[in-house]
Design an enzyme around this catalytic site. Structure first.
Site, PDB file in Angstrom:
ATOM      1  N   ASP A  65     -31.300 -17.831  14.742  1.00 50.50           N
ATOM      2  CA  ASP A  65     -31.332 -17.822  16.112  1.00 50.50           C
ATOM      3  C   ASP A  65     -31.815 -19.481  16.201  1.00 50.50           C
ATOM      4  O   ASP A  65     -32.176 -19.922  15.265  1.00 50.50           O
ATOM      5  CB  ASP A  65     -32.508 -16.866  16.830  1.00 50.50           C
ATOM      6  CG  ASP A  65     -33.420 -16.785  15.957  1.00 50.50           C
ATOM      7  OD1 ASP A  65     -34.043 -17.619  15.382  1.00 50.50           O
ATOM      8  OD2 ASP A  65     -33.855 -15.648  16.028  1.00 50.50           O
ATOM      9  N   ASP A  67     -34.027 -22.020  18.525  1.00 49.07           N
ATOM     10  CA  ASP A  67     -35.185 -22.360  19.311  1.00 49.07           C
ATOM     11  C   ASP A  67     -35.125 -23.745  19.657  1.00 49.07           C
ATOM     12  O   ASP A  67     -34.874 -24.530  19.088  1.00 49.07           O
ATOM     13  CB  ASP A  67     -36.226 -21.958  18.712  1.00 49.07           C
ATOM     14  CG  ASP A  67     -36.498 -20.294  18.243  1.00 49.07           C
ATOM     15  OD1 ASP A  67     -35.811 -19.659  19.113  1.00 49.07           O
ATOM     16  OD2 ASP A  67     -37.406 -20.015  17.387  1.00 49.07           O
ATOM     17  N   ASP A 147     -46.698 -22.714  11.610  1.00 46.37           N
ATOM     18  CA  ASP A 147     -47.483 -22.450  10.501  1.00 46.37           C
ATOM     19  C   ASP A 147     -47.198 -23.242   9.274  1.00 46.37           C
ATOM     20  O   ASP A 147     -48.043 -23.846   8.600  1.00 46.37           O
ATOM     21  CB  ASP A 147     -47.221 -20.967  10.489  1.00 46.37           C
ATOM     22  CG  ASP A 147     -45.549 -20.467  10.570  1.00 46.37           C
ATOM     23  OD1 ASP A 147     -44.876 -21.463  10.745  1.00 46.37           O
ATOM     24  OD2 ASP A 147     -45.338 -19.671  10.319  1.00 46.37           O
TER      25      ASP A 147
HETATM   26  P1  ATP Z   1     -36.693 -16.468  10.835  1.00 46.39           P
HETATM   27  O1  ATP Z   1     -35.656 -17.216   9.936  1.00 46.39           O
HETATM   28  O2  ATP Z   1     -37.484 -15.319  10.203  1.00 46.39           O
HETATM   29  O3  ATP Z   1     -36.599 -16.398  12.474  1.00 46.39           O
HETATM   30  P2  ATP Z   1     -38.648 -18.502  11.703  1.00 46.39           P
HETATM   31  O4  ATP Z   1     -39.374 -19.742  11.098  1.00 46.39           O
HETATM   32  O5  ATP Z   1     -37.450 -19.012  12.817  1.00 46.39           O
HETATM   33  O6  ATP Z   1     -37.921 -17.494  10.526  1.00 46.39           O
HETATM   34  P3  ATP Z   1     -40.029 -17.047  13.841  1.00 46.39           P
HETATM   35  O7  ATP Z   1     -40.619 -15.974  13.655  1.00 46.39           O
HETATM   36  O8  ATP Z   1     -38.333 -16.938  14.460  1.00 46.39           O
HETATM   37  O9  ATP Z   1     -39.463 -17.591  12.326  1.00 46.39           O
HETATM   38  O10 ATP Z   1     -40.752 -18.223  14.753  1.00 46.39           O
HETATM   39  C1  ATP Z   1     -40.129 -19.265  15.208  1.00 46.39           C
HETATM   40  C2  ATP Z   1     -41.029 -20.719  14.968  1.00 46.39           C
HETATM   41  O11 ATP Z   1     -42.297 -20.533  15.421  1.00 46.39           O
HETATM   42  C3  ATP Z   1     -41.514 -20.757  13.266  1.00 46.39           C
HETATM   43  O12 ATP Z   1     -40.521 -21.707  12.796  1.00 46.39           O
HETATM   44  C4  ATP Z   1     -42.796 -21.529  13.567  1.00 46.39           C
HETATM   45  O13 ATP Z   1     -42.638 -22.885  13.672  1.00 46.39           O
HETATM   46  C5  ATP Z   1     -43.355 -20.799  14.715  1.00 46.39           C
HETATM   47  N1  ATP Z   1     -44.326 -19.680  14.440  1.00 46.39           N
HETATM   48  C6  ATP Z   1     -43.882 -18.479  14.128  1.00 46.39           C
HETATM   49  N2  ATP Z   1     -45.043 -17.652  13.795  1.00 46.39           N
HETATM   50  C7  ATP Z   1     -45.797 -18.145  13.669  1.00 46.39           C
HETATM   51  C8  ATP Z   1     -47.423 -18.231  13.375  1.00 46.39           C
HETATM   52  N3  ATP Z   1     -47.704 -16.852  13.267  1.00 46.39           N
HETATM   53  N4  ATP Z   1     -48.136 -19.194  13.499  1.00 46.39           N
HETATM   54  C9  ATP Z   1     -47.771 -20.448  13.899  1.00 46.39           C
HETATM   55  N5  ATP Z   1     -46.552 -20.605  14.258  1.00 46.39           N
HETATM   56  C10 ATP Z   1     -45.468 -19.683  14.079  1.00 46.39           C
HETATM   57 MG    MG Z   2     -36.322 -17.785  14.113  1.00 44.48          MG
END
Ligand code: ATP
Ligand code: MG
Length: 451
Positions: A65, A67, A147
């Site tokens: 996705d 963001d 994170d």
């Molecule tokens: P995925 O490929 O699994 O979607 P992702 O990194 O995009 O991995 P998401 O859960 O979609 O993970 O979260 C989007 C963004 O939000 C992350 O890239 C990170 O910057 C931030 N984020 C998500 N969870 C946390 C957390 N627990 N603490 C701090 N930042 C977070």
């Molecule tokens: Mg994501």
């Protein structure tokens, strides 16, 4: 960011990676995300692609996705898009909806929240856990509250550069997961980050950098304080996204399995031959192969597999106490489910079929009422499970041959397409049911015990 509210004292240092120095191309960004990015910029706001999408594009992975981060408030975002709805109670996020694709637009915010769901103004627990947060902030503040460094890269739509405040660009190129700030503090704020470290390393084939990895065994027990519903969601991402084997091994290696699935971890330790572990790994490898082929996978089957060692152990203990086998099976299933759901909130629509898969196993050694058994809605799932059990023991070989032959006969007699229930494969069966929960409630096997 005020000192009293910040638990992450990282000084952001901006590095700009210009368009000709990085491989992220607009061709690989969804049209809808680009529309959102451009519209925000045209309205005079800052507008960046952020998070997992930038990281994935840098290493040639297609993002799940897209963001967007901006300095526009959610209300300002809403006024720019007709197809926009605001979610979250205190910290609001904008979802711009294009059919099945949702572009999440978040206003820069100043500090981390414990669940990243945008619910709340910031409060810090005595033990350092952040409970809520609603402070909008600058892009620098937004970067350091994320994170991992790899998740904190911003792709600017105005000049196509990447803005990096925390050294994430270098870490992505070196395939490293590194927490932003002091690892122990960041894990205490939000223990689910421990699972995210393991999951993202498994998914991306990254190393967890040593200062980020070393506190994991010591802090693992904090996971038991995380919301069980959130842990359930995280488990689905860990095990049903195509990287289940690597995730499982990562959890074991970093001491997290013993907290997430304690009874399974104990049962695996007690099983000296390693047979049960072989079975679990083989089942997870099957799941990964199904995901790779874009076939449906089922949480019920997954948890039947993950908790099977615990179930077997509980069953043996009860039989050792002289409980009759049928009663022991039922009680072992309920006990394991009950204990596990305190940690991971496995909804009943998954725990009921999970238990059925277990409780049907002895039925394969009885060769009677064949048609009736094969018509059972959980027959295929239970049969697939029996086949997995071969990785732990070859004592089921004859049963597997017998029931496979019976299915072939059944297909031949029914012309192969007469019986939809029979024809569908097990995880598809369950996945279809899960997608459309039945209106008619199933009769409860064990009242309320598994909730
Ligand atoms: P995925 O490929 O699994 O979607 P992702 O990194 O995009 O991995 P998401 O859960 O979609 O993970 O979260 C989007 C963004 O939000 C992350 O890239 C990170 O910057 C931030 N984020 C998500 N969870 C946390 C957390 N627990 N603490 C701090 N930042 C977070
Ligand atoms: Mg994501």
């Amino acid at each position: 960011m005020s000192d009293t509210q910040s638990t992450n004292a990282v000084a952001p240092i901006l590095q700009v990676i210009l368009r000709d120095a990085h491989p992220v191309s607009r061709r690989d960004i969804s049209q809808n995300a680009l529309r959102v990015l451009y519209r925000l910029r045209e309205a005079g706001f800052q507008s960046y692609l952020v998070g997992g999408a930038v990281r994935d594009l840098l290493i040639g992975v297609i993002p799940k996705d897209f963001d967007v981060a901006t300095d526009a408030t959610p209300e300002q975002v809403k006024s720019l898009f007709r197809n926009c709805r605001l979610i979250g109670r205190r910290f609001r996020l904008a979802h711009v909806v294009f059919g099945r694709e949702i572009i999440e637009v978040a206003t820069f915010r100043a500090a981390s929240s414990n669940d990243d769901d945008g619910n709340g103004d910031r409060k810090v627990h005595d033990d350092g856990r952040v409970l809520r947060d609603n402070i909008y902030g600058t892009i620098e503040e937004d970067a350091v509250r994320r994170d991992f460094t790899a998740n904190a890269l911003y792709y600017a739509i105005d000049d196509f550069s990447i803005r990096d405040y925390v050294g994430g660009y270098e870490d992505v190129l070196a395939r490293r997961m590194r927490l932003i700030g002091d690892p122990e503090t960041r894990y205490r704020e939000d223990p689910v980050r421990m699972l995210r470290a393991v999951r993202l390393a498994a998914k991306l084939d990254f190393e967890i950098e040593s200062a980020t990895a070393s506190p994991l065994p010591k802090l693992a027990s904090l996971l038991s304080e995380a919301a069980p519903a959130r842990l359930f969601e995280e488990c689905l991402k860990l095990f049903l996204s195509g990287h289940a084997v690597a995730s499982f091994e990562g959890l074991e290696r970093h001491g997290l399995l013993a907290v997430l699935l304690p009874e399974t971890a104990e049962a695996l330790k007690a099983n000296r031959s390693g047979a049960l572990r072989r079975m679990v790994i083989a089942g997870l490898a099957n799941t990964d192969a199904r995901v790779a082929r874009d076939e449906p996978v089922s949480p019920a089957f997954l948890f039947a597999l993950l908790l099977w060692p615990a179930y077997c152990r509980a069953l043996m203990a009860l039989q050792g106490q002289g409980v009759h086998v049928t009663e022991a099976q039922r009680r072992a299933a309920d006990r394991v489910t009950l204990h596990q759901t305190h940690i991971i909130a496995l909804p009943r629509r998954f725990s009921v079929p999970m238990q059925e898969i277990w409780l049907l196993q002895p039925r394969f050694s009885q060769r009677k009422r064949v048609g009736r058994f094969m018509a059972h809605p959980r027959f295929r799932a239970a049969f697939d499970f029996l086949q997995l059990r071969q990785h732990a023991s070859d004592e089921h070989a004859a049963d597997i041959v017998y029931w496979r032959d019976e299915q072939l006969v059944h297909v031949a007699v029914n012309g192969g397409d007469g019986d939809a229930e029979f024809d569908s494969t097990s995880p598809d069966d369950i996945a279809a049911e899960e997608a459309a929960p039945r209106k008619r409630r199933r009769r409860r096997r064990s009242p309320a015990k598994t909730e």
